[in-house]
Design a protein around this motif. Sequence first.
Motif, PDB file in Angstrom:
ATOM      1  N   ILE A  72       0.813  -1.210   0.000  1.00  0.00           N
ATOM      2  CA  ILE A  72       0.000   0.000   0.000  1.00  0.00           C
ATOM      3  C   ILE A  72       0.848   1.261   0.000  1.00  0.00           C
ATOM      4  N   ALA A  73       1.925   1.248   0.753  1.00  0.00           N
ATOM      5  CA  ALA A  73       2.775   2.430   0.808  1.00  0.00           C
ATOM      6  C   ALA A  73       3.286   2.801  -0.585  1.00  0.00           C
ATOM      7  N   THR A  74       3.732   1.802  -1.321  1.00  0.00           N
ATOM      8  CA  THR A  74       4.218   2.046  -2.681  1.00  0.00           C
ATOM      9  C   THR A  74       3.073   2.487  -3.586  1.00  0.00           C
ATOM     10  N   ALA A  75       1.916   1.874  -3.418  1.00  0.00           N
ATOM     11  CA  ALA A  75       0.753   2.237  -4.230  1.00  0.00           C
ATOM     12  C   ALA A  75       0.368   3.702  -4.030  1.00  0.00           C
ATOM     13  N   LEU A  76       0.408   4.166  -2.789  1.00  0.00           N
ATOM     14  CA  LEU A  76       0.090   5.566  -2.502  1.00  0.00           C
ATOM     15  C   LEU A  76       1.136   6.508  -3.081  1.00  0.00           C
ATOM     16  N   GLU A  77       2.373   6.114  -3.001  1.00  0.00           N
ATOM     17  CA  GLU A  77       3.466   6.976  -3.470  1.00  0.00           C
ATOM     18  C   GLU A  77       3.511   7.054  -4.993  1.00  0.00           C
ATOM     19  N   ASN A  78       3.272   5.945  -5.657  1.00  0.00           N
ATOM     20  CA  ASN A  78       3.446   5.884  -7.109  1.00  0.00           C
ATOM     21  C   ASN A  78       2.142   5.894  -7.903  1.00  0.00           C
ATOM     22  N   ARG A  79       1.041   6.138  -7.226  1.00  0.00           N
ATOM     23  CA  ARG A  79      -0.287   6.091  -7.848  1.00  0.00           C
ATOM     24  C   ARG A  79      -0.477   4.792  -8.627  1.00  0.00           C
ATOM     25  N   SER A  80      -0.260   3.712  -7.916  1.00  0.00           N
ATOM     26  CA  SER A  80      -0.472   2.379  -8.467  1.00  0.00           C
ATOM     27  C   SER A  80      -1.433   1.637  -7.550  1.00  0.00           C
ATOM     28  N   THR A  81      -1.607   0.347  -7.782  1.00  0.00           N
ATOM     29  CA  THR A  81      -2.608  -0.423  -7.047  1.00  0.00           C
ATOM     30  C   THR A  81      -1.987  -1.705  -6.534  1.00  0.00           C
ATOM     31  N   THR A  82      -2.349  -2.061  -5.314  1.00  0.00           N
ATOM     32  CA  THR A  82      -1.837  -3.299  -4.739  1.00  0.00           C
ATOM     33  C   THR A  82      -2.984  -4.199  -4.324  1.00  0.00           C
ATOM     34  N   ILE A  83      -2.653  -5.447  -4.035  1.00  0.00           N
ATOM     35  CA  ILE A  83      -3.616  -6.428  -3.560  1.00  0.00           C
ATOM     36  C   ILE A  83      -3.222  -6.847  -2.155  1.00  0.00           C
ATOM     37  N   VAL A  84      -4.188  -6.870  -1.238  1.00  0.00           N
ATOM     38  CA  VAL A  84      -3.932  -7.328   0.126  1.00  0.00           C
ATOM     39  C   VAL A  84      -4.958  -8.387   0.479  1.00  0.00           C
ATOM     40  N   ALA A  85      -4.569  -9.307   1.343  1.00  0.00           N
ATOM     41  CA  ALA A  85      -5.479 -10.377   1.755  1.00  0.00           C
ATOM     42  C   ALA A  85      -6.365  -9.953   2.918  1.00  0.00           C
ATOM     43  N   ASN A  86      -5.926  -8.945   3.673  1.00  0.00           N
ATOM     44  CA  ASN A  86      -6.645  -8.520   4.873  1.00  0.00           C
ATOM     45  C   ASN A  86      -7.161  -7.097   4.702  1.00  0.00           C
ATOM     46  N   ALA A  87      -8.462  -6.934   4.745  1.00  0.00           N
ATOM     47  CA  ALA A  87      -9.066  -5.609   4.562  1.00  0.00           C
ATOM     48  C   ALA A  87      -8.659  -4.630   5.656  1.00  0.00           C
ATOM     49  N   ASP A  88      -8.226  -5.128   6.806  1.00  0.00           N
ATOM     50  CA  ASP A  88      -7.825  -4.238   7.894  1.00  0.00           C
ATOM     51  C   ASP A  88      -6.705  -3.287   7.471  1.00  0.00           C
ATOM     52  N   GLU A  89      -5.933  -3.673   6.458  1.00  0.00           N
ATOM     53  CA  GLU A  89      -4.839  -2.818   5.995  1.00  0.00           C
ATOM     54  C   GLU A  89      -5.331  -1.520   5.357  1.00  0.00           C
ATOM     55  N   LEU A  90      -6.613  -1.461   5.004  1.00  0.00           N
ATOM     56  CA  LEU A  90      -7.130  -0.288   4.298  1.00  0.00           C
ATOM     57  C   LEU A  90      -7.564   0.841   5.225  1.00  0.00           C
ATOM     58  N   PHE A  91      -7.808   0.543   6.476  1.00  0.00           N
ATOM     59  CA  PHE A  91      -8.481   1.511   7.329  1.00  0.00           C
ATOM     60  C   PHE A  91      -7.559   2.518   8.004  1.00  0.00           C
ATOM     61  N   ASN A  92      -6.283   2.240   8.058  1.00  0.00           N
ATOM     62  CA  ASN A  92      -5.366   3.144   8.753  1.00  0.00           C
ATOM     63  C   ASN A  92      -4.368   3.809   7.811  1.00  0.00           C
ATOM     64  N   VAL A  93      -4.725   3.881   6.532  1.00  0.00           N
ATOM     65  CA  VAL A  93      -3.863   4.539   5.554  1.00  0.00           C
ATOM     66  C   VAL A  93      -4.656   5.651   4.864  1.00  0.00           C
TER      67      VAL A  93
END
Length: 450
Positions: A72-93
């Motif tokens: 996610i960090a790279t996705a935010l920095e480079n305007r790209s998209t990532t895949i995560v298995a745990n939705a919890d990763e989305l709530f604090n970014v």
Amino acid sequence: MNLHKLLSDREQQGRPIRVGLIGAGRYGTMYLAQANNIPGIHVVAIADINVKRAQGAFDLVGWPKNQVAPDIATALENRSTTIVANADELFNVDIDVIVEATGNPIVGVKHALRAIEARKHIIMVTVEADALAGPALARRAEEAGVVYSMAYGDQPALIMELVDWARTSGFDVVCAGKGAKYLEHYHEMNPDNVWENWEFSKELTDSGQLNPNMHTSFRDGTKASIEMAAVANGAGLVPSDNGLTFTPGDVEEIATICRPASVGGALAHEGTVDVMSSVKRDGTWIPHNTQEGVFVVVKATNDYVSGCFTEYPWHPDPTGQYAALYRPYHYVGLELNMSIANAVLRGISTGSPLGFFGDVVATAKKELKAGEFLDGEGGYTVWGKLVSAKHSVAIGALPVALAHHVELRNDIPKGATVRWEDVIIDDSLAQALELRRETEALVAESVLTA
């Protein structure tokens, strides 16, 4: 109007709307197919416990490989998209809006709460969660200063748009609804005989690509009831306690059918919701039917307006007092960005519960015995019937969304409503139960509002 201009402005300013998508099923994949062609949009991450399915969604829509990030960090920095298995990763970014598209009502409630607590807008594709506890979720979102919204592209949000058109134009809404195929035996349908009631080829049904439980829910009345409960709660309309009528008819007959029985229609009263069948009771398809479409029926406010109904090709009823506005299609996830843009750029929803007016209650498909386990929407034991929330709360009815993997205390006759007292509720449902109790507590003030 002007949403594209606002999105283009965000693109030029280098401040795209940052989207987190939970669920890479059909709806989520359809949105991804459009997202790269929309200015001012950055899909930061897709969360799905089935990572392989999410990767497959990228392949299906031709997502550029140079836009896939490792985290996610790279996705935010480079305007790209990532895949995560745990939705919890989305709530604090640093994400602006969460799209909940898992299709699971219990998980959907959990994700909505997390999004609201994190001060992120939430687009609820999982209408099953909205029917279960949407009024309470909307109340919490309002208190947190974020938008809780139906998903544009699905029929409930499109119906809400027609309701808003009607009321903004000065009309009273007589009925809001949609079309669907319906036959009387559908309430007994189960995953073993579901394909007998669809028009798919045997090659397709044998391929494993289609979910028999999901397609059972689509046809046994449950999905239609869930969607119309969302509309009832969003528009302040009161369903009949006898359920949806599924009256057969074509586009020109909408205003004739969806008017009160007292004047020759099929409705118990004005100010309600209903679904029209696209086939006659013998299974014959009706030409120019309402399948896949949505509509609103309004009543003339005076004789002059009634005259307008009959002077223009609006398909009024025989009295000239009722007329319908109809949209013949919905583009599902391809239209989702309407909700995202409205939530973030304007701070408004494309439909959100005003209160608790309609509920979908677990109804026995067959004779059920104490000790049996219910299997929820699209299963072998129950289907979801739409009734007024007032009636549901008064009789202690069990919402169909909580009829998953729960044990019966009592025998239930075929066609009867399952009640809270009839089941043993698992402690793991505590969070959903809390929101459900908050929703039920709203019924008194919702009835007053109606």
